[in-house]
Design an enzyme around this catalytic site. Structure first.
Site, short mmCIF file in Angstrom:
data_model
loop_
_atom_site.label_atom_id
_atom_site.label_comp_id
_atom_site.label_asym_id
_atom_site.label_seq_id
_atom_site.Cartn_x
_atom_site.Cartn_y
_atom_site.Cartn_z
N SER A 122 4.33 3.27 -28.06
CA SER A 122 3.72 2.40 -29.44
C SER A 122 3.98 3.40 -30.52
CB SER A 122 2.43 1.96 -29.06
OG SER A 122 1.42 3.04 -29.02
N HIS A 143 8.58 -2.27 -26.81
CA HIS A 143 7.25 -2.14 -27.04
C HIS A 143 6.42 -3.38 -26.83
CE1 HIS A 143 3.85 -1.50 -30.25
NE2 HIS A 143 3.27 -1.41 -28.73
N GLU A 155 8.71 -5.41 -29.73
CA GLU A 155 9.30 -4.59 -30.60
C GLU A 155 10.52 -3.98 -30.01
OE1 GLU A 155 7.43 -2.65 -34.45
OE2 GLU A 155 6.61 -1.96 -32.49
N ASN A 193 2.36 -0.79 -35.22
CA ASN A 193 1.37 0.23 -35.37
C ASN A 193 1.33 1.14 -36.64
OD1 ASN A 193 -0.19 -0.15 -33.14
ND2 ASN A 193 1.18 1.21 -31.86
#
Length: 285
Positions: A122, A143, A155, A193
């Site tokens: 991540s 991800h 992702e 993130n």
């Protein structure tokens, strides 16, 4: 490699994320090999999958016979060479660059040269993870969001040497698992993130500094921005230790705007990590 060439999916790491990835791959019809370093961890992964499938059955999304077929498509193992025949391997081990590089070096030595090696990281560099393999063009970030069987998005993260063919296959593979994708360059935090962690930390600071009571911080964000969870609820769901580690990683790369909130650090020091320990910002049965 084409999407139709994929028959077996390997998953390294039988924790919450790895078990979820194994489940959605099996639901999509793939044969899955779920590998971890210890038999107990593998068993815990299967327990998580069985509990998740039971919820799916209770919702009426699958009948019991279909859920049993999904479970039967997954094989657990502690042996790395059991992944040798997988066309795609997704790594979902602890968020530590040294650990991930060790896993990828072993996978590169075990799997076919054409096998796509994906990391569920991540925050860590795809390029850094791929630096230990002889063919970094086949390494890509996939991800998945937590919980994997529920969340719709994946992702796709492109490393410095990731080939266009690998990127395309990553999008197609995620779509075959019933997921929608977006693409990010290999920069710290990628899209999710990079934006999410400051949001969570600022929510924690707002509560800690008395801007609003805990419930009103979360309620305000839910009602004011139409998100399903407020920042404190979401932090508990992710795991406060995971949020802290990710924040520290991004702070090292991107500077002080990613500084973790003091109350977050204090909760982790106290062992209150959220839902998985029964207490975080909220208490859980």
């Amino acid at each position: 490699m084409e999407l139709d060439d994929i028959d077996t999916v390997g998953v390294v790491g039988a924790g919450q994320m790895g078990a979820g990835i194994a489940q959605v791959a099996a639901v999509a019809g793939y044969r899955v090999v779920l590998r971890d370093v210890d038999e107990r961890l593998v068993a815990d992964g299967f327990e998580s999958i069985e509990e998740s499938l039971a919820r799916v059955v209770d919702r009426g999304d699958l009948d019991r016979a279909a859920a049993d077929e999904v479970r039967d498509r997954i094989t657990g193992t502690t042996k790395l060479d059991a992944l040798a025949d997988a066309e795609v391997v997704v790594e979902a081990v602890t968020e530590d660059l040294d650990v991930k590089q060790s896993v990828f070096a072993d996978l590169a030595a075990t799997c076919d040269p054409e096998t796509v090696l994906a990391t569920n990281t991540s925050t860590l560099s795809i390029t850094g993870i791929a630096s230990v393999v002889d063919r970094p063009e086949r390494v890509v970030g996939l991800h998945f969001m937590n919980p994997v069987p529920v969340m719709a998005g994946v992702e796709v993260v492109v490393g410095e040497h990731t080939s266009a063919e690998t990127v395309g296959l990553a999008h197609e593979f995620a779509a075959a698992l019933g997921k929608e994708t977006w693409e990010a360059d290999d920069k710290p935090g990628f899209v999710v993130n990079r934006v999410l962690l400051p949001w969570i930390n600022e929510g924690i600071r707002a509560y800690d500094e008395g801007v609003a009571e805990r419930d009103d911080v979360d309620r305000g964000l839910r009602l004011g921005t139409n998100v399903p969870m407020g920042p404190l609820e979401l932090a508990d769901h992710i795991g406060l230790d995971v949020v802290l580690d990710a924040s520290e990683t991004l702070r090292a790369e991107l500077g002080d705007r990613y500084r973790p909130a003091y109350l977050l650090k204090r909760k982790v020091e106290a062992g209150d990590l959220g839902k998985k320990t029964g207490a975080g910002f909220y208490e859980y049965d």
